[in-house]
Design a protein around this motif. Structure first.
Motif, short mmCIF file in Angstrom:
data_model
loop_
_atom_site.label_atom_id
_atom_site.label_comp_id
_atom_site.label_asym_id
_atom_site.label_seq_id
_atom_site.Cartn_x
_atom_site.Cartn_y
_atom_site.Cartn_z
N THR A 166 26.13 -27.72 32.02
CA THR A 166 25.46 -26.58 32.64
C THR A 166 24.43 -26.05 31.66
N LEU A 167 23.25 -25.70 32.19
CA LEU A 167 22.23 -25.09 31.34
C LEU A 167 22.66 -23.66 31.03
N THR A 168 22.91 -23.35 29.76
CA THR A 168 23.44 -22.01 29.42
C THR A 168 22.45 -21.16 28.63
N LEU A 169 21.37 -21.78 28.15
CA LEU A 169 20.43 -21.01 27.33
C LEU A 169 19.11 -21.75 27.21
N ILE A 170 18.02 -20.98 27.31
CA ILE A 170 16.72 -21.51 26.86
C ILE A 170 16.17 -20.49 25.89
N SER A 171 15.63 -20.97 24.78
CA SER A 171 14.99 -20.03 23.85
C SER A 171 13.61 -20.53 23.48
N SER A 172 12.74 -19.56 23.19
CA SER A 172 11.40 -19.88 22.72
C SER A 172 11.30 -19.36 21.29
N ARG A 173 11.09 -20.22 20.36
CA ARG A 173 11.06 -19.87 18.93
C ARG A 173 12.29 -19.03 18.54
N GLY A 174 13.43 -19.39 19.12
CA GLY A 174 14.69 -18.74 18.75
C GLY A 174 15.05 -17.52 19.58
N THR A 175 14.13 -17.02 20.42
CA THR A 175 14.44 -15.84 21.22
C THR A 175 14.81 -16.27 22.64
N LYS A 176 15.89 -15.70 23.14
CA LYS A 176 16.41 -16.09 24.45
C LYS A 176 15.41 -15.74 25.57
N VAL A 177 15.09 -16.73 26.41
CA VAL A 177 14.20 -16.46 27.56
C VAL A 177 14.91 -16.83 28.86
N TYR A 178 16.11 -17.40 28.78
CA TYR A 178 16.95 -17.72 29.93
C TYR A 178 18.39 -17.76 29.47
#
Ligand code: NAI
Length: 462
Positions: A387-399
């Motif tokens: 399951t997709l549980t996290l997306i981050s951009s340069r370490g900051t959570k965006v999802y």
């Protein structure tokens, strides 16, 4: 009995400053015999190789070397002799004393710090990649064995030199896992040395404290990158690189050398300051357990500086020869040949250790992907057991959740986790599935649980 030491004079001013050391050692009757070996640019031009195997063999045989500066061509040409020596001999600790000398004008006159820098790992492993055309990554590698080796050596050295306190410098508040491991090893080893005080400090704080109250520090142990920066800062506190000595230690061997380079601008003019190489050779004498000779030569040098006999770089007008002669003239006369007790050599063998973990279980994967579209990269929410549980951009959570107002770059970390029992093969299938869905991944990182605890970092903003 005389100790044989490999001597690499090096390039540029190397000859002049090495000759000064040879002459002072002779005058002080130091029981050392030099075995001269070649390395550097001149050696490369003569033999087509900058560091001949015979030179490495000489160091391996004698276990101790004194090295003058070697020229490294910029951009092209041969590899740095220093880096090759350090890596091929596994010299895992770089030891740099920073001690105030009278006669050398600086802001402080009370600095006496011993810096021990891990010498092989950290960002100096040189593992770097462009992940997208716009995103560079450098791996910071800290290992338990590398950290334990440098810690054990630092505490042994501190004890043998009668130092009182060892301070670990780190940034474990941010680099919780990598610097956290370095600090964990420090604390583990510190327990075995109850006679020495031990504490730790964050690297930014130590920089501020060093330039305000340097006298409070005794021995500092640091990972490679902070060690590189902080040791130059400390060199600045005592008068600059011209008076900064150093030793590369490990694997039962040691190579001592000045921190400065081959100074081609003054080579052959008789103006070079031999202080840094002489201090390196004094450090070498301590390493060999020849303490009384080390003290005597250092005292003679101190007197020469107090008498105002200094080379041009220190604000004086003495030549290399005049400074050397002044040191020799200040060596105590009519002394009995000192008999040092059995050499107190400090064990510098690397420590290979592995933590016992009952269960090292794969629980997911961080997949790094390139996305050149707008906003957050669209990723499949499920794939196989994941399951997709996290997306981050340069370490900051965006999802999941609201997308913060931040600048996106074309590089996202997408975390897939699962409660199912998985193997690397399931992750390979996930990557194949993502690729089939048009995801441009360039890198993935397995996530493990160690005995039920996460062995990976959470995203900032979680
Ligand atoms: P450098 O340290 O050789 O010289 C910088 C400045 O400090 C020059 O103005 C020089 O005259 C002066 N200086 C250095 N040592 C001195 C001494 N003992 N007495 C009086 N003045 C001194 O640094 P630079 O110019 O960047 O490097 C020259 C070469 O040395 C390069 O090829 C570099 O790769 C190599 N190098 C070698 C090192 C080593 O073998 N450990 C360390 C640093 C540089």
């Amino acid at each position: 009995m005389k100790q044989t030491v490999t001597l690499i004079k090096g390039d540029g001013i190397g000859n002049e400053i090495a000759d000064a050391v040879i002459e002072i050692f002779e005058a002080a009757t130091v029981p050392v015999e030099w075995e001269t070996a070649e390395a550097g640019l001149a050696c490369y031009e003569k033999n087509g190789v900058a560091l001949p195997q015979s030179t490495l063999n000489s160091i391996i045989k004698n276990k101790v070397a004194l090295k003058g500066p070697t020229t490294t061509p910029i951009g092209a040409g041969h590899k740095s002799v220093n880096v090759t020596i350090r890596k091929s001999l596994e010299l895992f600790a770089n030891v740099r004393p920073a001690k105030s000398f009278p006669g050398i004008q600086t802001r402080f006159n009370n600095v006496n710090i011993l810096i021990v820098r891990e010498n092989i790992e950290d960002t100096y492993s040189g593992i770097e990649h462009m992940q997208t055309p716009d995103v560079a990554q450098c791996l910071k590698v800290i290992t338990r064995s590398g950290s334990m080796s440098v810690m054990r050596y630092t505490f042994e050295l501190a004890r043998s030199l009668g130092r009182k306190r060892v301070t670990c410098v780190h940034k474990a508040n941010i680099h919780k896992i990598s610097d956290g491991l370095f600090l964990e090893c420090f604390r583990e080893v510190a327990k075995e040395y109850p006679d020495l005080q031990s504490d730790d400090i964050i690297v930014d704080n130590v920089c501020m404290q060093l330039v305000t109250r340097p006298e409070q520090f005794d021995v500092l142990v640091l990972p490679n990158l902070y060690g590189d920066i902080v040791s130059d800062l400390c060199a600045g506190l005592i008068g600059g690189l011209g008076v900064a000595p150093g030793g590369n230690i490990g694997n039962g061997m040691a190579v001592f050398e000045a921190v400065h380079g081959s100074a081609p601008d003054i080579a052959g003019k008789g103006l070079a300051n031999p202080t840094a190489l002489l201090l390196s050779s004094i450090q070498m004498l301590e390493h060999l357990g020849l303490h009384s000779y080390a003290v005597r030569i250092e005292e003679a040098m101190r007197l020469a500086l107090v008498q105002g006999i200094k080379t041009r770089d220190l604000g004086g007008n003495a030549t290399t020869r005049e400074f050397t002669k002044a040191i020799i003239a200040n060596l105590p006369r009519n002394y009995e040949t000192p008999h040092d007790e059995a050499p107190k050599q400090v064990n510098s063998m690397p420590v290979q250790v592995s933590k016992e973990v009952k269960e090292w279980k794969p629980v997911g994967v961080d997949v790094f992907v390139q996305w050149d579209g707008d906003g957050v990269v669209p990723m499949p929410k499920e794939s196989g057991a994941f399951t997709l549980t996290l997306i981050s951009s340069r370490g900051t959570k965006v999802y999941p959740g609201e997308v913060p107002n931040l600048m996106m770059v074309n590089w996202f970390r997408c975390r897939y986790t699962t409660d199912a029992a998985i193997t690397q093969n399931d992750v390979a299938n996930l990557l194949t599935d993502l690729y089939a869905n048009g995801v441009k991944w360039m890198h993935c990182e397995m996530l493990f649980d160690a005995d039920g605890a996460h062995a990976y970092s959470k995203a900032q903003g979680e």
